[in-house]
Design an enzyme around this catalytic site. Structure first.
Site, PDB file in Angstrom:
ATOM      1  N   LYS A  89       0.794  -1.238   0.000  1.00 14.42           N
ATOM      2  CA  LYS A  89       0.000   0.000   0.000  1.00 14.42           C
ATOM      3  C   LYS A  89       0.826   1.287   0.000  1.00 14.42           C
ATOM      4  CE  LYS A  89      -3.335  -1.076  -0.653  1.00 14.42           C
ATOM      5  NZ  LYS A  89      -3.562  -1.784  -1.963  1.00 14.42           N
ATOM      6  N   THR A  90       2.110   1.175  -0.304  1.00  5.78           N
ATOM      7  CA  THR A  90       2.933   2.391  -0.313  1.00  5.78           C
ATOM      8  C   THR A  90       3.099   2.970  -1.720  1.00  5.78           C
ATOM      9  OG1 THR A  90       4.911   1.028  -0.480  1.00  5.78           O
ATOM     10  CG2 THR A  90       4.272   1.753   1.734  1.00  5.78           C
ATOM     11  N   HIS A 140       7.531  -7.609  -1.614  1.00  5.72           N
ATOM     12  CA  HIS A 140       7.226  -6.981  -0.323  1.00  5.72           C
ATOM     13  C   HIS A 140       8.142  -7.537   0.762  1.00  5.72           C
ATOM     14  CE1 HIS A 140       3.845  -4.871  -1.872  1.00  5.72           C
ATOM     15  NE2 HIS A 140       3.024  -5.892  -1.956  1.00  5.72           N
ATOM     16  N   ARG A 195       5.930   5.245   2.271  1.00  6.33           N
ATOM     17  CA  ARG A 195       4.831   6.219   2.349  1.00  6.33           C
ATOM     18  C   ARG A 195       4.569   6.502   3.811  1.00  6.33           C
ATOM     19  NH1 ARG A 195      -1.247   4.985  -0.131  1.00  6.33           N
ATOM     20  NH2 ARG A 195      -1.928   7.158  -0.201  1.00  6.33           N
ATOM     21  N   TYR A 235       6.223   7.937  -1.617  1.00  7.66           N
ATOM     22  CA  TYR A 235       4.961   8.162  -2.331  1.00  7.66           C
ATOM     23  C   TYR A 235       4.700   9.659  -2.402  1.00  7.66           C
ATOM     24  CZ  TYR A 235      -0.114   7.682  -3.115  1.00  7.66           C
ATOM     25  OH  TYR A 235      -1.392   7.754  -3.606  1.00  7.66           O
TER      26      TYR A 235
HETATM   27  P1  A3P Z   1      -5.033   4.796  -1.355  1.00  8.41           P
HETATM   28  O1  A3P Z   1      -5.697   3.569  -0.785  1.00  8.41           O
HETATM   29  O2  A3P Z   1      -4.549   5.754  -0.282  1.00  8.41           O
HETATM   30  O3  A3P Z   1      -5.826   5.485  -2.395  1.00  8.41           O
HETATM   31  P2  A3P Z   1      -0.026  -0.497  -3.547  1.00  8.41           P
HETATM   32  O4  A3P Z   1       0.051  -0.448  -5.046  1.00  8.41           O
HETATM   33  O5  A3P Z   1       1.342  -0.557  -2.892  1.00  8.41           O
HETATM   34  O6  A3P Z   1      -0.966  -1.562  -3.078  1.00  8.41           O
HETATM   35  O7  A3P Z   1      -0.618   0.925  -3.059  1.00  8.41           O
HETATM   36  C1  A3P Z   1      -1.959   1.275  -3.284  1.00  8.41           C
HETATM   37  C2  A3P Z   1      -2.140   2.787  -3.025  1.00  8.41           C
HETATM   38  O8  A3P Z   1      -1.528   3.534  -4.102  1.00  8.41           O
HETATM   39  C3  A3P Z   1      -3.616   3.181  -2.985  1.00  8.41           C
HETATM   40  O9  A3P Z   1      -3.665   4.293  -2.096  1.00  8.41           O
HETATM   41  C4  A3P Z   1      -3.840   3.605  -4.450  1.00  8.41           C
HETATM   42  O10 A3P Z   1      -4.995   4.410  -4.637  1.00  8.41           O
HETATM   43  C5  A3P Z   1      -2.548   4.377  -4.718  1.00  8.41           C
HETATM   44  N1  A3P Z   1      -2.217   4.523  -6.160  1.00  8.41           N
HETATM   45  C6  A3P Z   1      -2.232   3.566  -7.120  1.00  8.41           C
HETATM   46  N2  A3P Z   1      -1.884   4.094  -8.300  1.00  8.41           N
HETATM   47  C7  A3P Z   1      -1.640   5.408  -8.100  1.00  8.41           C
HETATM   48  C8  A3P Z   1      -1.257   6.497  -8.958  1.00  8.41           C
HETATM   49  N3  A3P Z   1      -1.054   6.339 -10.267  1.00  8.41           N
HETATM   50  N4  A3P Z   1      -1.109   7.724  -8.382  1.00  8.41           N
HETATM   51  C9  A3P Z   1      -1.308   7.907  -7.053  1.00  8.41           C
HETATM   52  N5  A3P Z   1      -1.677   6.922  -6.204  1.00  8.41           N
HETATM   53  C10 A3P Z   1      -1.842   5.684  -6.724  1.00  8.41           C
END
Ligand code: A3P
Length: 258
Positions: free
Chosen positions: A42-43, A91, A113, A157
């Site tokens: 989720k980063t 990860h 992040r 991020y």
């Molecule tokens: P949020 O849940 O805060 O919106 P990961 O890919 O490591 O699982 O991370 C997912 C997070 O990155 C989510 O955050 C998602 O919305 C965000 N994300 C994915 N693509 C993105 C992009 N192109 N620009 C900004 N944030 C993005």
């Protein structure tokens, strides 16, 4: 052991992660041309994967047009059959990868992040998408239980979000390629990638983008809508304790944030 998790080398894992890490250490030989994208979930993993693919696609020095990239999991792929430069994402912490990752010359990009936004993103994923009914307080308590060398590019991020062109250029320079920075930024915008993703993960887009559930809000600071002051204080205390002496603190997430 705590429920489904096992504590191993200082980290909490599901048992299958430990098996995967052992297989990686036994079967994966890093090459100097390898690009390893490392992150906590989720980063910004999906975004960084797409950016790296886009940078390589539009590079005048390294042209790479493969369809999708693979998780570093030798159970699923024969890593010797992938064309170079091989791009992996993981990860797993560095200490779980083969020791030669440090000496092979392979390029590691580590994205991180703000822990509060990382947590909120994770909680939403588990709660809304995986159907786990867990209160924010319970999830937060779990989250709370639970860095630089040459050859590693350390990204946040928040930096990527705040100054995308500047940071895509940093990634491309690090990978040794000249690319079309503005095109890459546009191609990998939140809206574009979310549009390309699917509910099921079938029919993977060139960017590696699979699941719609990986795209939620894509903003900095959504934690303010979810965390109490007490929760935030607890996170600050943990960050302070974990990072003491490392020169890192939560302020690294304030720089360049939009
Ligand atoms: P949020 O849940 O805060 O919106 P990961 O890919 O490591 O699982 O991370 C997912 C997070 O990155 C989510 O955050 C998602 O919305 C965000 N994300 C994915 N693509 C993105 C992009 N192109 N620009 C900004 N944030 C993005």
């Amino acid at each position: 052991v705590d429920g489904q998790r096992i504590r191993h080398k200082g980290f909490w894992f599901k048992p299958e992660f430990i098996t995967a890490s052992e297989a990686i250490r036994a079967h994966y030989t890093p090459l100097p041309s390898d690009i390893i994208l490392a992150s906590f979930p989720k980063t910004g993993t999906t975004w960084l994967k797409a950016l790296t693919f886009s940078i390589l696609r539009h590079s005048s020095t390294i042209h790479d047009d493969r369809d999708h990239l693979d998780n570093l999991n030798p159970h699923e792929v024969d890593t010797t059959k992938i064309s170079c430069p091989r791009v992996f994402n993981t990860h797993l912490p560095l200490s779980f990868l083969p020791d030669t990752v440090m000496t092979s010359g392979s390029k590691v990009i580590y994205i991180t992040r703000h822990p509060a936004d990382t947590f909120v993103s994770l909680w939403h994923l588990y709660n809304n998408k995986f159907g786990t009914e867990i209160s924010i307080q319970e999830a937060f308590d779990d989250f709370c239980k639970g860095l630089d060398r040459d050859g590693v590019l350390f990204l946040t991020y928040e930096e990527l979000k705040g100054k995308p062109e500047e940071n895509v250029k940093r990634i491309a320079d690090f990978l040794g390629c000249k690319t079309m920075v503005e095109k890459v930024v546009k191609e990998c915008s939140f809206e574009n990638l979310r549009g390309a993703s699917k509910e099921t993960g079938e029919g993977v887009h060139w960017s590696g983008t699979k699941y719609k559930m990986f795209f939620r809000k894509g903003v900095v600071g959504d934690w303010k809508n979810h965390l109490t002051q007490e929760m935030m204080k607890e996170l600050e205390d943990i960050a302070e304790m974990k990072w003491r002496g490392s020169g890192l603190d939560l302020n690294i997430f304030n720089n360049n944030a939009s």
